[in-house]
Design a protein around this motif. Structure first.
Motif, mmCIF file in Angstrom:
data_model
loop_
_atom_site.group_PDB
_atom_site.id
_atom_site.type_symbol
_atom_site.label_atom_id
_atom_site.label_comp_id
_atom_site.label_asym_id
_atom_site.label_seq_id
_atom_site.Cartn_x
_atom_site.Cartn_y
_atom_site.Cartn_z
ATOM 1 N N ASP A 275 0.825 -1.210 0.000
ATOM 2 C CA ASP A 275 0.000 0.000 0.000
ATOM 3 C C ASP A 275 0.855 1.254 0.000
ATOM 4 O OD1 ASP A 275 -2.398 -1.399 -0.033
ATOM 5 O OD2 ASP A 275 -2.411 -1.595 2.160
ATOM 6 N N GLN A 276 1.909 1.271 0.811
ATOM 7 C CA GLN A 276 2.795 2.442 0.863
ATOM 8 C C GLN A 276 3.544 2.619 -0.463
ATOM 9 O OE1 GLN A 276 2.845 4.703 3.299
ATOM 10 N NE2 GLN A 276 4.163 5.880 1.961
ATOM 11 N N GLN A 277 3.951 1.524 -1.072
ATOM 12 C CA GLN A 277 4.647 1.615 -2.360
ATOM 13 C C GLN A 277 3.736 2.214 -3.423
ATOM 14 O OE1 GLN A 277 7.762 1.021 -3.180
ATOM 15 N NE2 GLN A 277 8.376 0.326 -1.161
ATOM 16 N N VAL A 278 2.468 1.802 -3.450
ATOM 17 C CA VAL A 278 1.519 2.335 -4.422
ATOM 18 C C VAL A 278 1.270 3.813 -4.162
ATOM 19 C CG1 VAL A 278 -0.873 2.206 -5.243
ATOM 20 C CG2 VAL A 278 0.439 0.118 -4.877
ATOM 21 N N ARG A 279 1.118 4.189 -2.878
ATOM 22 C CA ARG A 279 0.937 5.615 -2.554
ATOM 23 C C ARG A 279 2.140 6.441 -3.019
ATOM 24 N NH1 ARG A 279 -0.104 3.967 2.656
ATOM 25 N NH2 ARG A 279 -2.200 3.164 2.737
ATOM 26 N N ASN A 280 3.334 5.921 -2.835
ATOM 27 C CA ASN A 280 4.536 6.639 -3.271
ATOM 28 C C ASN A 280 4.567 6.809 -4.787
ATOM 29 O OD1 ASN A 280 5.461 6.918 -0.664
ATOM 30 N ND2 ASN A 280 6.811 5.135 -0.771
ATOM 31 N N LEU A 281 4.117 5.789 -5.508
ATOM 32 C CA LEU A 281 4.096 5.892 -6.964
ATOM 33 C C LEU A 281 3.061 6.896 -7.452
ATOM 34 C CD1 LEU A 281 4.423 2.135 -7.937
ATOM 35 C CD2 LEU A 281 6.135 3.917 -8.283
ATOM 36 N N ARG A 282 1.938 6.982 -6.744
ATOM 37 C CA ARG A 282 0.860 7.876 -7.160
ATOM 38 C C ARG A 282 1.021 9.302 -6.623
ATOM 39 N NH1 ARG A 282 -4.281 3.851 -6.170
ATOM 40 N NH2 ARG A 282 -3.831 2.480 -7.923
ATOM 41 N N ARG A 283 1.941 9.497 -5.709
ATOM 42 C CA ARG A 283 2.151 10.806 -5.098
ATOM 43 C C ARG A 283 2.574 11.826 -6.151
ATOM 44 N NH1 ARG A 283 6.370 10.072 -1.005
ATOM 45 N NH2 ARG A 283 7.693 10.190 -2.814
ATOM 46 N N ARG A 284 2.049 13.008 -6.020
ATOM 47 C CA ARG A 284 2.395 14.077 -6.940
ATOM 48 C C ARG A 284 3.856 14.466 -6.760
ATOM 49 N NH1 ARG A 284 -1.007 19.064 -8.832
ATOM 50 N NH2 ARG A 284 -2.637 17.530 -8.879
ATOM 51 N N ARG A 285 4.539 14.599 -7.832
ATOM 52 C CA ARG A 285 5.967 14.971 -7.780
ATOM 53 C C ARG A 285 6.097 16.475 -7.609
ATOM 54 N NH1 ARG A 285 8.355 11.451 -12.764
ATOM 55 N NH2 ARG A 285 7.681 9.445 -12.011
ATOM 56 N N ARG A 286 7.138 16.829 -6.873
ATOM 57 C CA ARG A 286 7.413 18.250 -6.677
ATOM 58 C C ARG A 286 8.743 18.580 -7.333
ATOM 59 N NH1 ARG A 286 6.876 20.109 -0.685
ATOM 60 N NH2 ARG A 286 7.520 21.969 -1.800
ATOM 61 N N PHE A 287 8.710 19.606 -8.144
ATOM 62 C CA PHE A 287 9.928 20.080 -8.793
ATOM 63 C C PHE A 287 10.255 21.446 -8.225
ATOM 64 C CE2 PHE A 287 7.817 17.255 -11.832
ATOM 65 C CZ PHE A 287 8.841 16.350 -12.058
ATOM 66 N N ASP A 288 11.251 21.490 -7.376
ATOM 67 C CA ASP A 288 11.633 22.763 -6.753
ATOM 68 C C ASP A 288 12.705 23.457 -7.513
ATOM 69 O OD1 ASP A 288 9.810 22.400 -4.680
ATOM 70 O OD2 ASP A 288 11.238 21.126 -3.599
#
Length: 77
Positions: free
Chosen positions: A64-77
């Motif tokens: 579940d955590q792996q899937v959440r990490n894959l679906r998490r919005r990426r941040r480009f700073d």
């Protein structure tokens, strides 16, 4: 044997028959070699895929955590 993409589309049965006889078939597209059809090695395809279940004994994996990490919005700073 060499066949064009058109031959593959229109004469699929003949092209596959050549692979059943053990021939490698080179597929060309616009005159350039693009792909190769080879007969399936029956001995190699028998049995299980060695990669199947390779993480079965790994206890620290939280799917579940792996899937959440894959679906998490990426941040480009």
């Amino acid at each position: 044997m060499e066949a064009t993409t058109r031959d593959l589309r229109l004469h699929t049965k003949e092209v596959l028959s050549a692979t059943r006889r053990g021939e490698d078939v080179i597929i060309t597209y616009r005159g350039k070699r693009t792909a190769r059809l080879i007969p399936i090695d029956e001995e190699r395809t028998q049995g299980r895929n060695p990669g199947f279940g390779m993480w079965a004994d790994y206890q620290e994996l939280d799917v579940d955590q792996q899937v959440r990490n894959l679906r998490r919005r990426r941040r480009f700073d």
